[in-house]
Structure formats: C-alpha cells, structure tokens
Design a protein around this motif. Structure first.
Motif, mmCIF file in Angstrom:
data_model
loop_
_atom_site.group_PDB
_atom_site.id
_atom_site.type_symbol
_atom_site.label_atom_id
_atom_site.label_comp_id
_atom_site.label_asym_id
_atom_site.label_seq_id
_atom_site.Cartn_x
_atom_site.Cartn_y
_atom_site.Cartn_z
ATOM 1 N N GLN A 1 0.833 -1.207 0.000
ATOM 2 C CA GLN A 1 0.000 0.000 0.000
ATOM 3 C C GLN A 1 0.866 1.255 0.000
ATOM 4 N N ILE A 2 1.965 1.209 0.755
ATOM 5 C CA ILE A 2 2.888 2.350 0.806
ATOM 6 C C ILE A 2 3.491 2.618 -0.578
ATOM 7 N N SER A 3 3.770 1.546 -1.326
ATOM 8 C CA SER A 3 4.376 1.707 -2.659
ATOM 9 C C SER A 3 3.465 2.466 -3.615
ATOM 10 N N LEU A 4 2.179 2.526 -3.304
ATOM 11 C CA LEU A 4 1.222 3.229 -4.157
ATOM 12 C C LEU A 4 1.114 4.718 -3.821
ATOM 13 N N TYR A 5 1.707 5.105 -2.689
ATOM 14 C CA TYR A 5 1.643 6.509 -2.268
ATOM 15 C C TYR A 5 2.689 7.337 -3.014
ATOM 16 N N ASN A 6 2.322 8.567 -3.325
ATOM 17 C CA ASN A 6 3.240 9.496 -3.991
ATOM 18 C C ASN A 6 4.044 10.240 -2.932
ATOM 19 N N ILE A 7 5.035 9.544 -2.380
ATOM 20 C CA ILE A 7 5.886 10.138 -1.343
ATOM 21 C C ILE A 7 7.341 9.926 -1.731
ATOM 22 N N SER A 8 8.241 10.631 -1.028
ATOM 23 C CA SER A 8 9.671 10.535 -1.345
ATOM 24 C C SER A 8 10.218 9.174 -0.909
ATOM 25 N N GLU B 1 8.281 2.128 5.961
ATOM 26 C CA GLU B 1 8.560 0.691 5.964
ATOM 27 C C GLU B 1 9.197 0.259 7.285
ATOM 28 N N TYR B 2 10.039 1.136 7.855
ATOM 29 C CA TYR B 2 10.642 0.807 9.155
ATOM 30 C C TYR B 2 9.567 0.763 10.239
ATOM 31 N N ILE B 3 8.647 1.719 10.187
ATOM 32 C CA ILE B 3 7.541 1.741 11.156
ATOM 33 C C ILE B 3 6.688 0.471 11.008
ATOM 34 N N ILE B 4 6.423 0.088 9.760
ATOM 35 C CA ILE B 4 5.635 -1.126 9.495
ATOM 36 C C ILE B 4 6.332 -2.358 10.072
ATOM 37 N N ASP B 5 7.647 -2.458 9.860
ATOM 38 C CA ASP B 5 8.413 -3.593 10.389
ATOM 39 C C ASP B 5 8.439 -3.608 11.921
ATOM 40 N N GLN C 1 9.256 14.633 10.895
ATOM 41 C CA GLN C 1 9.318 13.615 9.840
ATOM 42 C C GLN C 1 8.688 12.305 10.313
ATOM 43 N N PHE C 2 8.982 11.929 11.574
ATOM 44 C CA PHE C 2 8.421 10.691 12.135
ATOM 45 C C PHE C 2 6.899 10.758 12.176
ATOM 46 N N ASN C 3 6.360 11.878 12.686
ATOM 47 C CA ASN C 3 4.903 12.011 12.822
ATOM 48 C C ASN C 3 4.191 12.007 11.472
ATOM 49 N N GLU C 4 4.836 12.629 10.465
ATOM 50 C CA GLU C 4 4.250 12.646 9.113
ATOM 51 C C GLU C 4 4.124 11.225 8.562
ATOM 52 N N CYS C 5 5.180 10.439 8.740
ATOM 53 C CA CYS C 5 5.183 9.070 8.211
ATOM 54 C C CYS C 5 4.272 8.147 9.026
ATOM 55 N N LEU C 6 4.226 8.351 10.346
ATOM 56 C CA LEU C 6 3.327 7.546 11.180
ATOM 57 C C LEU C 6 1.876 7.805 10.785
ATOM 58 N N GLU C 7 1.565 9.057 10.482
ATOM 59 C CA GLU C 7 0.204 9.413 10.049
ATOM 60 C C GLU C 7 -0.153 8.704 8.735
ATOM 61 N N ILE C 8 0.835 8.588 7.843
ATOM 62 C CA ILE C 8 0.593 7.876 6.579
ATOM 63 C C ILE C 8 0.290 6.405 6.863
ATOM 64 N N VAL C 9 1.084 5.763 7.738
ATOM 65 C CA VAL C 9 0.881 4.351 8.095
ATOM 66 C C VAL C 9 -0.494 4.158 8.715
ATOM 67 N N GLN C 10 -0.916 5.117 9.534
ATOM 68 C CA GLN C 10 -2.206 5.008 10.219
ATOM 69 C C GLN C 10 -3.397 5.203 9.277
ATOM 70 N N PRO D 1 -5.498 -2.759 7.294
ATOM 71 C CA PRO D 1 -6.761 -2.554 8.016
ATOM 72 C C PRO D 1 -6.711 -1.324 8.923
ATOM 73 N N VAL D 2 -7.849 -0.646 9.022
ATOM 74 C CA VAL D 2 -7.931 0.608 9.778
ATOM 75 C C VAL D 2 -7.602 0.361 11.248
ATOM 76 N N GLY D 3 -6.700 1.185 11.770
ATOM 77 C CA GLY D 3 -6.314 1.068 13.184
ATOM 78 C C GLY D 3 -4.868 0.663 13.368
ATOM 79 N N VAL D 4 -4.203 0.188 12.284
ATOM 80 C CA VAL D 4 -2.793 -0.198 12.409
ATOM 81 C C VAL D 4 -1.941 1.047 12.639
ATOM 82 N N GLY D 5 -0.817 0.858 13.327
ATOM 83 C CA GLY D 5 0.096 1.973 13.588
ATOM 84 C C GLY D 5 -0.218 2.709 14.875
ATOM 85 N N ALA D 6 -1.279 2.299 15.568
ATOM 86 C CA ALA D 6 -1.624 2.942 16.842
ATOM 87 C C ALA D 6 -0.637 2.513 17.922
#
Length: 448
Positions: free
Chosen positions: A104-111, A119-123, A148-157, A161-166
């Motif tokens: 899903q992350i690979s589909l996002y238009n991010i740097s 991906e590190y947060i996901i792992d 930077q951390f909060n921006e990426c965590l928000e993307i993961v969240q 399924p809805v609720g991951v990354g909490a």
C-alpha cells in the motif's frame, strides 16, 4: 576387610520397549494431521513407501497435455475443459500484514526517504498492528526529526486494516472513529480516558461522569464495541489448521453406526520394484540388506497405523455405547464417564485410552466433538443417577441465556435453581463452570 571378585547370576523383570512398540504408542498418540505429516516424512526417508493422495496432480498427464496444446496451436487458442489446469491451485500465495502494508505504501506518492521511514515503522508493528516501540528510539535509529516521524506515522495510520500503527488501544479506536467520520465529543473523551470503566461495564458511572442518560451511554458503548481492538489480526500470516474427524457417526435404519474416516487418509503401498530386487538371486547383497531393513520399517509403519485405526474405532464405539442418550437427545444428556471405565470394558490400559483420545475428533449428528468431551466427572443429584459436569454446564448456559438481561442471575441464584432441579451444586462450583464457559459474572453481564 577382604575384597573378593566373583560372578553372580540373578533374575529380574524389566519392561523393555522395542522400537516397534515405541512407534506404535507414538502413532496412537498423534492427531490425524500429525499422522499425515509423519507418513509424508517416512515416505521421503524410505524409498519403499509410496503414498497416494486424491489431491495430487498427475504431472505426467499434465506435461502430455501441454505438449499436445503446443502441437495443435495454430494462431488461436484451443480449449479442452478436461485438460484445464487452474494455476491458482498449483501455486497458492497469501501475503502477510507487513507485505500488504508495504504494498500500500508503494502506491503513495511520497519521497524515497519517507517510504523507508514508513517501511521501518511497518516492520516495527507487532502482530496486532500496534507500534509498541518508543517513538524516540525510532527517531534516533533513523536519524530523523520528530516532524518527519509524525508525518510518516500518520501515513501508516491511514492504511488498511484501519487502526494499524496505533501506539495504544485508545489511539487505535480513535483512528477507526476518524475513518468512519464519527465526531461525537463525549465518545472521544470516553475512548481517551475511560476504557477501564467500559471494560467493567460501569455504565452508571460513565453516565454520571459525562452527564448523559443511561440509554445514550449504552448506544455509545455499542459503537465502541463494534471497533476492532486488534486490527493486525485481520491480516494474519498464521496458517489455519483444519480439524479432520477420525471417526464418523451416522444413523442408519434407526441405528448409530461408527466408522473411520477413510476419505481424507493417505494410502500407503510398498513399491513392487524393490520387492523384485529381493526376489532376484543375482541382486547385490548389500542392496538386499538395505531393502530388507527399509521393508521391515515400512511394514511396521503400516501395521501400527492399522492398529491405531482399530484402537480408535473400538474406543469410539465403546464411548458412544455409554453415551447412547447423547446420540438420541443431545449434549444435555451426556453421562459421567471416565477413561478408566472404557479401559476396563476393552481390556486396555488406561494410558492406551488416553493416547487413543488425545487430539482425536468425532463427527456426530450434533456436530464435531473432541473425544475428551465425552469424559467428565460426576455430580450428585437427588435421584440415584449422577449428572456429568458437561450436562450441568449446558444447563447453566441455558439458564443464563434465558435470564432477564437487566437483572442477571447471580451464581448463588443459579445454584438454587439447579437444586430445585435435583442437582446439588455449590455456588463456587457454578462460578467455576461459568468461567470455564467464558461467561462473565452477573455484574458484568448486566445491560441497562
């Protein structure tokens, strides 16, 4: 004191388990799935063993069909339903939570940098989908700033399924609320501050604290209970284990008949090629010796599997003979039964019965049951008969199902109801059985 060396003969009795007996006991103790794995393992190690399964693909025929399709190809596809091969059945793959989120992350238009942080947060997520790692630790490891951390965590969240990354249950539920556009301020405050009150069904306390009616409180609680507290489990990588019954029970012409499950079993054969080598006088003696050893191993395996089948069938027949009323009327009529009783009737040791029922399942007209389900302790009744703990649990379950949900019955009250039915059972025993059934106490069952 003189020391003398001398030889003495003495007789003693010892129980020595041969390799065959050990294997026989091990196989009897196995569940059906474990036995299937054991057969597959033995077939890989023993060239004399051939295993047949109905689900195997006839690769020889498949290759011939492929060659035929190439020779008949003339610019248009030819279709023969008899030769069709479903590739999804040949190679089956299912992604896990982490792979799915990264896709899903690979589909996002991010740097690229943001992608690596995500991906590190996901792992770092656990199997429930929560980020248990400390934020500061991740920031220091990746050498990034907090923004930077909060921006990426928000993307993961934002991923499914809805609720991951909490980072905790409250945040997980709030993410799910935001996803559904639920903007109720009171509900948000309850999720943030009072989940413990919710877990203990303290509806009156919550109503008083937030100055809302009891009915409104119940409505809000129902919304919270509809959320998923462990969103990562929705995409679990764990394999499902399917239970296969060892025996079937069917009613035929008014009689209950027990038979073993042959449908899903592996069929074992001895390869005739090696038998021919043994019978050939010109064959190498070392080869013959090896084949004899493997042949003995294969025949022992087949014999032990047959013994297992016979033993399980006899245990099942004797168990159901004792539980005839269950077959006629259902689980409420299961009688007290001990493995020792079945052992005495069959002339087996009690440990044989224990191995014979371990991990074994029986498909009955009332559903699939583990063998151990039919063995239970006895409870005294006012009549001369005794009731099984299983039948009493069923009665407790039915009493609670029929209670007034706004005035649930206490364990003491349930004990009195059972005594009125002639079953002498203490309040603490009712509490014990209720907990084993996974039923909450009366205070936690109460609905307003």
């Amino acid at each position: 004191m003189g020391l003398n060396n001398r030889l003495e003969l003495s007789q003693s009795q010892k129980l020595i388990l041969t390799t065959q007996i050990k294997q026989s006991l091990t196989i009897l103790n196995m569940s059906k799935l474990e036995l299937d794995e054991e057969i597959k393992k033995e077939s890989e190690n023993n060239p004399l063993i051939e295993v047949e399964t109905k689900s195997e693909i006839n690769w020889e025929q498949y290759v011939k069909d492929m060659e035929y399709s190439r020779s008949t190809y003339k610019g248009e596809s030819s279709y023969n339903p008899d030769n069709e091969v479903d590739l999804e059945n040949l190679i089956r793959y299912s992604s896990n939570l982490y792979e799915d989120l990264k896709f899903q992350i690979s589909l996002y238009n991010i740097s690229e940098k943001q992608k690596k942080i995500c991906e590190y947060i996901i792992d770092s997520l656990d199997e429930d989908g929560y980020l248990r790692s400390n934020d500061i630790d991740i920031i220091n490891i990746l050498k990034i700033n907090e923004e930077q951390f909060n921006e990426c965590l928000e993307i993961v969240q934002q991923l499914e399924p809805v609720g991951v990354g909490a980072r905790d249950l409250s945040e997980c539920l709030l993410i799910q609320m935001d996803n559904l556009n639920i903007n109720n301020k009171v509900l948000r405050e309850i999720v943030k501050n009072d989940l413990i009150l919710l877990a203990n069904n303290k509806y009156k306390q919550i109503s008083k604290k937030y100055n809302i009616t009891l009915q409104k409180c119940v409505e809000l609680m129902d919304i919270i209970k509809s959320f998923d507290p462990r969103p990562g489990r929705a995409k679990s990588s764990e394999k499902s284990v399917y239970i296969q019954p060892d025996v079937f029970v069917e009613k035929i012409d008014g009689e209950f008949v027990v038979h073993t499950n042959e449908k899903d079993s592996y069929k074992i054969r001895i390869n005739n090629y090696y038998k021919d080598i043994l019978s050939n006088s010109s064959s190498d003696e070392n080869a013959k010796s090896f084949i004899k050893e493997r042949l003995n191993s294969a025949t022992d395996l087949i014999k032990n599997i047959e013994n297992r089948k016979t033993t399980i069938l006899r245990i099942a027949e004797e168990t159901l003979s004792a539980q005839r009323e269950f077959l006629e009327k259902g689980t409420k009529y299961i009688k007290p039964l001990k493995m020792k009783d079945i052992a005495e009737r069959l002339g087996f040791h009690e440990s044989t019965i224990s191995r014979g029922v371990n991990g074994k399942y029986m498909l009955t007209p009332y559903g699939l049951y583990e063998f151990r389900y039919f063995f239970s302790s006895a409870i005294d009744t006012e009549s001369d008969e005794k009731a099984s703990s299983i039948s009493i649990k069923k009665m407790i379950e039915e009493i609670i199902e029929g209670e007034n949900k706004s005035k649930p019955l206490s364990d003491d009250h349930i004990s009195k109801i059972l005594k009125e039915k002639g079953i002498n059972i203490a309040r603490r025993t009712v509490a014990k059985y209720r907990e084993e059934l996974g039923i909450l106490s009366s205070s936690r069952r109460k609905k307003y």
